[in-house]
Write an enzyme that holds these catalytic residues in place. Sequence first.
Site, PDB file in Angstrom:
ATOM      1  N   ARG A 162      -9.886   1.211   8.857  1.00 47.77           N
ATOM      2  CA  ARG A 162      -9.614  -0.370   8.745  1.00 47.77           C
ATOM      3  C   ARG A 162     -10.405  -1.428  10.022  1.00 47.77           C
ATOM      4  O   ARG A 162     -10.325  -2.275  10.222  1.00 47.77           O
ATOM      5  CB  ARG A 162      -8.106  -0.489   9.959  1.00 47.77           C
ATOM      6  CG  ARG A 162      -7.098  -0.593   9.130  1.00 47.77           C
ATOM      7  CD  ARG A 162      -6.079  -0.495  10.042  1.00 47.77           C
ATOM      8  NE  ARG A 162      -4.782  -1.219   9.822  1.00 47.77           N
ATOM      9  CZ  ARG A 162      -3.603  -0.637   9.270  1.00 47.77           C
ATOM     10  NH1 ARG A 162      -3.817   0.443   8.873  1.00 47.77           N
ATOM     11  NH2 ARG A 162      -2.318  -1.383   8.998  1.00 47.77           N
ATOM     12  N   ARG A 222      11.292  -6.686   4.822  1.00 47.97           N
ATOM     13  CA  ARG A 222      11.081  -5.171   4.613  1.00 47.97           C
ATOM     14  C   ARG A 222      11.915  -4.253   5.420  1.00 47.97           C
ATOM     15  O   ARG A 222      11.970  -4.425   6.673  1.00 47.97           O
ATOM     16  CB  ARG A 222       9.696  -4.982   4.579  1.00 47.97           C
ATOM     17  CG  ARG A 222       9.423  -3.506   4.565  1.00 47.97           C
ATOM     18  CD  ARG A 222       7.878  -3.254   4.546  1.00 47.97           C
ATOM     19  NE  ARG A 222       6.853  -3.213   5.611  1.00 47.97           N
ATOM     20  CZ  ARG A 222       5.970  -2.814   5.607  1.00 47.97           C
ATOM     21  NH1 ARG A 222       5.113  -2.374   4.485  1.00 47.97           N
ATOM     22  NH2 ARG A 222       5.175  -2.788   6.897  1.00 47.97           N
ATOM     23  N   LYS A 250       0.898  -1.196  -0.103  1.00 45.60           N
ATOM     24  CA  LYS A 250       0.210   0.036   0.148  1.00 45.60           C
ATOM     25  C   LYS A 250       0.950   1.414   0.091  1.00 45.60           C
ATOM     26  O   LYS A 250       0.527   2.038  -0.760  1.00 45.60           O
ATOM     27  CB  LYS A 250      -0.826   0.039   1.286  1.00 45.60           C
ATOM     28  CG  LYS A 250      -1.849  -1.162   1.269  1.00 45.60           C
ATOM     29  CD  LYS A 250      -3.134  -1.104   2.355  1.00 45.60           C
ATOM     30  CE  LYS A 250      -2.679  -0.831   3.595  1.00 45.60           C
ATOM     31  NZ  LYS A 250      -2.060  -2.130   4.146  1.00 45.60           N
ATOM     32  N   ARG A 301      -0.926  -9.115  13.099  1.00 43.31           N
ATOM     33  CA  ARG A 301      -1.506  -8.070  12.184  1.00 43.31           C
ATOM     34  C   ARG A 301      -2.495  -8.903  11.224  1.00 43.31           C
ATOM     35  O   ARG A 301      -3.574  -8.185  10.834  1.00 43.31           O
ATOM     36  CB  ARG A 301      -0.422  -7.279  11.680  1.00 43.31           C
ATOM     37  CG  ARG A 301       0.217  -6.178  12.747  1.00 43.31           C
ATOM     38  CD  ARG A 301       1.611  -5.814  12.211  1.00 43.31           C
ATOM     39  NE  ARG A 301       1.288  -4.901  11.074  1.00 43.31           N
ATOM     40  CZ  ARG A 301       2.405  -4.464  10.060  1.00 43.31           C
ATOM     41  NH1 ARG A 301       3.605  -5.249  10.100  1.00 43.31           N
ATOM     42  NH2 ARG A 301       2.280  -3.481   9.311  1.00 43.31           N
ATOM     43  N   ARG A 325      11.094  -2.207  10.955  1.00 46.53           N
ATOM     44  CA  ARG A 325       9.712  -1.792  11.952  1.00 46.53           C
ATOM     45  C   ARG A 325       9.632  -2.984  13.002  1.00 46.53           C
ATOM     46  O   ARG A 325       9.823  -4.170  12.998  1.00 46.53           O
ATOM     47  CB  ARG A 325       8.598  -1.690  11.239  1.00 46.53           C
ATOM     48  CG  ARG A 325       8.497  -0.315  10.315  1.00 46.53           C
ATOM     49  CD  ARG A 325       7.253  -0.232   9.481  1.00 46.53           C
ATOM     50  NE  ARG A 325       6.087  -0.696  10.067  1.00 46.53           N
ATOM     51  CZ  ARG A 325       4.854  -0.526   9.577  1.00 46.53           C
ATOM     52  NH1 ARG A 325       4.771  -0.026   8.387  1.00 46.53           N
ATOM     53  NH2 ARG A 325       3.831  -1.071  10.077  1.00 46.53           N
TER      54      ARG A 325
HETATM   55  P1  AMP Z   1       0.286   0.421   8.866  1.00 47.78           P
HETATM   56  O1  AMP Z   1       1.698   1.153   8.578  1.00 47.78           O
HETATM   57  O2  AMP Z   1      -0.599   0.985   8.033  1.00 47.78           O
HETATM   58  O3  AMP Z   1       0.801  -1.071   8.678  1.00 47.78           O
HETATM   59  O4  AMP Z   1       0.067   0.759  10.271  1.00 47.78           O
HETATM   60  C1  AMP Z   1       1.140   0.318  11.438  1.00 47.78           C
HETATM   61  C2  AMP Z   1       0.078   0.233  12.683  1.00 47.78           C
HETATM   62  O5  AMP Z   1      -0.564   1.364  13.124  1.00 47.78           O
HETATM   63  C3  AMP Z   1      -1.206  -0.980  12.741  1.00 47.78           C
HETATM   64  O6  AMP Z   1      -0.677  -2.178  12.944  1.00 47.78           O
HETATM   65  C4  AMP Z   1      -2.070  -0.503  13.578  1.00 47.78           C
HETATM   66  O7  AMP Z   1      -1.451  -0.522  14.821  1.00 47.78           O
HETATM   67  C5  AMP Z   1      -1.708   1.463  13.639  1.00 47.78           C
HETATM   68  N1  AMP Z   1      -2.971   1.769  12.685  1.00 47.78           N
HETATM   69  C6  AMP Z   1      -2.438   2.155  11.352  1.00 47.78           C
HETATM   70  N2  AMP Z   1      -3.950   2.756  10.936  1.00 47.78           N
HETATM   71  C7  AMP Z   1      -4.811   2.431  11.651  1.00 47.78           C
HETATM   72  C8  AMP Z   1      -6.130   2.593  11.630  1.00 47.78           C
HETATM   73  N3  AMP Z   1      -6.826   3.100  10.801  1.00 47.78           N
HETATM   74  N4  AMP Z   1      -6.899   2.118  12.693  1.00 47.78           N
HETATM   75  C9  AMP Z   1      -6.286   1.460  13.749  1.00 47.78           C
HETATM   76  N5  AMP Z   1      -4.848   1.563  13.838  1.00 47.78           N
HETATM   77  C10 AMP Z   1      -4.076   1.834  12.833  1.00 47.78           C
END
Ligand code: AMP
Length: 233
Positions: free
Chosen positions: A98, A137, A23, A181, A170
Amino acid sequence: MKSNGRTGRVLSLILLGPPGAGKGTQARQLCSTLGIPHISTGDMLRSHTRAETKLGAEARSFMSAGELVPDRLVLAMVKERLSQPDTRGGCLLDGFPRSVPQAEALTGILEECGMPLTAALQLDLDDEAIVTRLKHRRSCPKCGRIYHLVSSPPRRPDLCDTDGFELVWRPDDRESVIRNRLQVYHQQTEPLIGLYQRLGKLGVINAGQAPGRVQADILTTLHQRTGSRFVAN
Ligand code: AMP
Protein backbone atom coordinates in the site's frame (compact mmCIF):
# COMPACT_ATOMS: atom_id res chain seq x y z
CA MET A 1 9.83 -23.44 -6.34
CA LYS A 2 6.68 -25.53 -6.31
CA SER A 3 3.97 -25.13 -8.93
CA ASN A 4 0.33 -24.76 -8.08
CA GLY A 5 -1.64 -28.04 -8.29
CA ARG A 6 -4.70 -26.47 -9.91
CA THR A 7 -3.03 -24.17 -12.46
CA GLY A 8 0.28 -25.96 -13.00
CA ARG A 9 2.26 -22.76 -12.37
CA VAL A 10 3.20 -20.38 -9.57
CA LEU A 11 1.00 -17.29 -9.53
CA SER A 12 2.12 -14.37 -7.36
CA LEU A 13 -0.59 -11.76 -7.60
CA ILE A 14 -1.33 -8.38 -6.09
CA LEU A 15 -4.83 -6.92 -5.94
CA LEU A 16 -4.58 -3.14 -5.94
CA GLY A 17 -7.35 -0.62 -5.58
CA PRO A 18 -9.06 1.83 -3.27
CA PRO A 19 -10.99 0.66 -0.21
CA GLY A 20 -14.44 -0.48 -1.29
CA ALA A 21 -13.47 -1.42 -4.86
CA GLY A 22 -14.39 -5.03 -4.07
CA LYS A 23 -10.91 -6.45 -3.42
CA GLY A 24 -12.08 -8.81 -0.65
CA THR A 25 -15.02 -10.22 -2.63
CA GLN A 26 -12.97 -10.66 -5.81
CA ALA A 27 -9.98 -12.10 -3.95
CA ARG A 28 -12.03 -14.83 -2.26
CA GLN A 29 -13.53 -15.98 -5.59
CA LEU A 30 -10.22 -15.77 -7.45
CA CYS A 31 -8.31 -17.73 -4.80
CA SER A 32 -10.92 -20.45 -4.90
CA THR A 33 -10.55 -20.66 -8.71
CA LEU A 34 -6.75 -20.60 -8.69
CA GLY A 35 -6.20 -22.70 -5.56
CA ILE A 36 -3.87 -20.17 -3.95
CA PRO A 37 -4.06 -18.61 -0.46
CA HIS A 38 -5.71 -15.24 0.01
CA ILE A 39 -3.46 -12.98 2.06
CA SER A 40 -5.33 -9.88 3.20
CA THR A 41 -3.30 -7.60 5.44
CA GLY A 42 -6.53 -5.85 6.55
CA ASP A 43 -8.04 -9.20 7.68
CA MET A 44 -4.78 -10.19 9.40
CA LEU A 45 -4.59 -6.87 11.25
CA ARG A 46 -8.26 -7.09 12.28
CA SER A 47 -7.66 -10.57 13.75
CA HIS A 48 -4.71 -9.16 15.70
CA THR A 49 -6.86 -6.35 17.12
CA ARG A 50 -9.64 -8.83 18.03
CA ALA A 51 -7.14 -11.18 19.70
CA GLU A 52 -5.59 -8.18 21.49
CA THR A 53 -2.03 -9.10 20.50
CA LYS A 54 0.84 -6.61 20.85
CA LEU A 55 0.67 -5.95 17.08
CA GLY A 56 -3.10 -5.50 17.34
CA ALA A 57 -2.69 -2.92 20.10
CA GLU A 58 -0.11 -1.01 18.02
CA ALA A 59 -2.23 -1.14 14.86
CA ARG A 60 -5.64 -0.26 16.34
CA SER A 61 -5.40 3.54 16.45
CA PHE A 62 -4.05 3.78 12.88
CA MET A 63 -6.83 1.54 11.58
CA SER A 64 -9.68 3.33 13.30
CA ALA A 65 -8.43 6.67 11.93
CA GLY A 66 -8.14 5.21 8.41
CA GLU A 67 -4.34 5.72 8.39
CA LEU A 68 -1.78 3.18 7.24
CA VAL A 69 -0.28 0.95 9.92
CA PRO A 70 3.51 1.62 9.96
CA ASP A 71 5.46 -0.28 7.30
CA ARG A 72 7.77 -2.05 9.78
CA LEU A 73 4.77 -3.75 11.48
CA VAL A 74 3.02 -4.74 8.26
CA LEU A 75 6.23 -5.93 6.59
CA ALA A 76 7.17 -8.20 9.50
CA MET A 77 3.66 -9.68 9.43
CA VAL A 78 3.70 -10.27 5.65
CA LYS A 79 7.23 -11.72 5.67
CA GLU A 80 6.22 -14.23 8.32
CA ARG A 81 3.06 -15.18 6.37
CA LEU A 82 4.97 -15.63 3.09
CA SER A 83 7.43 -17.95 4.82
CA GLN A 84 4.64 -20.48 5.40
CA PRO A 85 4.62 -23.54 3.10
CA ASP A 86 1.11 -23.01 1.69
CA THR A 87 2.38 -20.00 -0.29
CA ARG A 88 4.95 -22.01 -2.28
CA GLY A 89 2.49 -22.51 -5.16
CA GLY A 90 1.75 -18.77 -5.21
CA CYS A 91 -0.59 -16.40 -3.40
CA LEU A 92 -2.87 -13.42 -3.83
CA LEU A 93 -1.95 -10.35 -1.80
CA ASP A 94 -4.99 -8.20 -1.06
CA GLY A 95 -4.40 -4.72 0.37
CA PHE A 96 -0.63 -5.13 0.28
CA PRO A 97 1.57 -3.37 -0.78
CA ARG A 98 0.00 0.00 0.00
CA SER A 99 3.05 2.28 -0.18
CA VAL A 100 6.21 2.54 -2.30
CA PRO A 101 8.47 1.23 0.53
CA GLN A 102 6.15 -1.78 0.95
CA ALA A 103 6.26 -2.47 -2.81
CA GLU A 104 10.06 -2.29 -2.83
CA ALA A 105 10.29 -4.62 0.15
CA LEU A 106 7.83 -7.03 -1.47
CA THR A 107 9.99 -7.34 -4.60
CA GLY A 108 12.87 -8.47 -2.37
CA ILE A 109 10.70 -10.88 -0.36
CA LEU A 110 9.24 -12.52 -3.50
CA GLU A 111 12.70 -12.86 -5.01
CA GLU A 112 13.96 -14.55 -1.83
CA CYS A 113 10.98 -16.95 -2.02
CA GLY A 114 11.74 -17.66 -5.72
CA MET A 115 8.28 -16.55 -6.85
CA PRO A 116 8.55 -13.27 -8.80
CA LEU A 117 5.43 -11.18 -9.29
CA THR A 118 3.08 -12.48 -12.02
CA ALA A 119 0.73 -9.46 -12.15
CA ALA A 120 -0.66 -6.51 -10.23
CA LEU A 121 -4.42 -6.32 -10.83
CA GLN A 122 -5.90 -2.87 -10.29
CA LEU A 123 -9.60 -2.59 -9.47
CA ASP A 124 -10.58 0.84 -10.71
CA LEU A 125 -13.51 2.78 -9.19
CA ASP A 126 -14.21 6.48 -8.55
CA ASP A 127 -14.44 8.03 -5.08
CA GLU A 128 -18.17 8.80 -4.98
CA ALA A 129 -19.11 5.23 -5.96
CA ILE A 130 -16.81 4.03 -3.17
CA VAL A 131 -18.36 6.22 -0.47
CA THR A 132 -21.84 4.96 -1.43
CA ARG A 133 -20.68 1.35 -1.40
CA LEU A 134 -18.85 1.48 1.91
CA LYS A 135 -21.62 3.26 3.83
CA HIS A 136 -23.85 0.26 3.05
CA ARG A 137 -21.21 -2.46 3.50
CA ARG A 138 -21.67 -5.03 6.24
CA SER A 139 -19.56 -8.14 6.77
CA CYS A 140 -19.66 -11.38 8.69
CA PRO A 141 -17.05 -11.43 11.47
CA LYS A 142 -16.84 -15.24 11.22
CA CYS A 143 -16.55 -16.10 7.50
CA GLY A 144 -15.73 -12.65 6.08
CA ARG A 145 -18.63 -12.70 3.60
CA ILE A 146 -19.47 -9.19 2.45
CA TYR A 147 -22.99 -7.78 1.97
CA HIS A 148 -24.31 -4.51 0.59
CA LEU A 149 -27.55 -3.42 2.28
CA VAL A 150 -29.04 -2.19 -1.01
CA SER A 151 -27.58 -4.30 -3.83
CA SER A 152 -26.87 -7.63 -2.04
CA PRO A 153 -28.58 -7.67 1.38
CA PRO A 154 -28.62 -10.76 3.62
CA ARG A 155 -31.83 -12.86 3.54
CA ARG A 156 -32.55 -12.11 7.24
CA PRO A 157 -31.78 -8.56 8.40
CA ASP A 158 -28.28 -8.21 9.90
CA LEU A 159 -27.53 -11.97 9.86
CA CYS A 160 -25.01 -13.80 7.67
CA ASP A 161 -26.72 -16.18 5.18
CA THR A 162 -23.84 -18.65 5.53
CA ASP A 163 -23.51 -19.05 9.30
CA GLY A 164 -26.14 -16.84 10.97
CA PHE A 165 -23.55 -14.61 12.69
CA GLU A 166 -24.59 -11.01 13.32
CA LEU A 167 -23.15 -8.77 10.59
CA VAL A 168 -20.83 -5.94 11.57
CA TRP A 169 -20.38 -2.42 10.24
CA ARG A 170 -16.65 -1.78 10.33
CA PRO A 171 -15.86 1.33 12.38
CA ASP A 172 -13.64 2.54 9.51
CA ASP A 173 -16.57 2.36 7.05
CA ARG A 174 -18.14 5.52 8.57
CA GLU A 175 -18.15 8.38 6.03
CA SER A 176 -15.52 10.64 7.65
CA VAL A 177 -13.07 7.73 7.99
CA ILE A 178 -13.83 6.54 4.45
CA ARG A 179 -12.88 10.00 3.11
CA ASN A 180 -9.59 9.84 5.00
CA ARG A 181 -8.89 6.30 3.75
CA LEU A 182 -9.45 7.54 0.19
CA GLN A 183 -7.07 10.44 0.70
CA VAL A 184 -4.45 8.05 2.10
CA TYR A 185 -5.03 5.78 -0.91
CA HIS A 186 -4.51 8.62 -3.42
CA GLN A 187 -1.39 9.87 -1.66
CA GLN A 188 0.39 6.67 -0.69
CA THR A 189 -0.99 3.76 -2.71
CA GLU A 190 -1.85 5.25 -6.11
CA PRO A 191 1.84 5.78 -7.02
CA LEU A 192 2.10 1.97 -7.15
CA ILE A 193 -0.07 1.95 -10.27
CA GLY A 194 2.63 3.80 -12.23
CA LEU A 195 5.31 1.67 -10.68
CA TYR A 196 3.73 -1.65 -11.74
CA GLN A 197 2.85 -0.20 -15.14
CA ARG A 198 6.53 0.65 -15.71
CA LEU A 199 7.43 -2.91 -14.71
CA GLY A 200 4.93 -4.23 -17.30
CA LYS A 201 2.94 -6.01 -14.59
CA LEU A 202 -0.24 -3.92 -14.41
CA GLY A 203 -3.71 -5.07 -15.46
CA VAL A 204 -6.59 -2.59 -15.02
CA ILE A 205 -10.14 -3.83 -14.36
CA ASN A 206 -13.33 -1.72 -14.25
CA ALA A 207 -14.66 -2.43 -10.73
CA GLY A 208 -17.91 -0.53 -11.33
CA GLN A 209 -19.52 -3.59 -12.95
CA ALA A 210 -21.45 -6.48 -11.38
CA PRO A 211 -19.13 -8.72 -9.28
CA GLY A 212 -19.39 -11.66 -11.73
CA ARG A 213 -18.37 -9.42 -14.63
CA VAL A 214 -15.41 -8.04 -12.66
CA GLN A 215 -14.27 -11.60 -11.90
CA ALA A 216 -14.57 -12.57 -15.58
CA ASP A 217 -12.45 -9.54 -16.56
CA ILE A 218 -9.81 -10.50 -13.96
CA LEU A 219 -9.59 -14.01 -15.45
CA THR A 220 -9.31 -12.57 -18.97
CA THR A 221 -6.53 -10.22 -17.84
CA LEU A 222 -4.68 -13.14 -16.25
CA HIS A 223 -5.06 -15.15 -19.44
CA GLN A 224 -3.58 -12.25 -21.48
CA ARG A 225 -0.65 -11.89 -19.07
CA THR A 226 0.21 -15.57 -18.55
CA GLY A 227 -1.06 -17.36 -21.65
CA SER A 228 -2.92 -19.80 -19.35
CA ARG A 229 -6.70 -19.98 -19.32
CA PHE A 230 -8.39 -20.10 -15.89
CA VAL A 231 -11.98 -21.19 -15.46
CA ALA A 232 -14.10 -19.99 -12.53
CA ASN A 233 -15.35 -22.80 -10.28
P1 AMP B 1 -8.47 -3.10 4.42
O1 AMP B 1 -9.34 -4.13 5.06
O2 AMP B 1 -7.51 -3.66 3.42
O3 AMP B 1 -9.25 -1.92 3.90
O4 AMP B 1 -7.53 -2.50 5.61
C1 AMP B 1 -8.10 -1.91 6.75
C2 AMP B 1 -7.04 -1.06 7.45
O5 AMP B 1 -5.93 -1.88 7.85
C3 AMP B 1 -6.42 0.03 6.58
O6 AMP B 1 -7.21 1.21 6.55
C4 AMP B 1 -5.08 0.25 7.30
O7 AMP B 1 -5.27 0.98 8.51
C5 AMP B 1 -4.70 -1.18 7.69
N1 AMP B 1 -3.91 -1.84 6.64
C6 AMP B 1 -4.28 -2.90 5.86
N2 AMP B 1 -3.30 -3.24 5.01
C7 AMP B 1 -2.29 -2.38 5.23
C8 AMP B 1 -1.00 -2.20 4.63
N3 AMP B 1 -0.55 -2.96 3.63
N4 AMP B 1 -0.21 -1.20 5.13
C9 AMP B 1 -0.63 -0.41 6.15
N5 AMP B 1 -1.84 -0.51 6.73
C10 AMP B 1 -2.67 -1.49 6.28
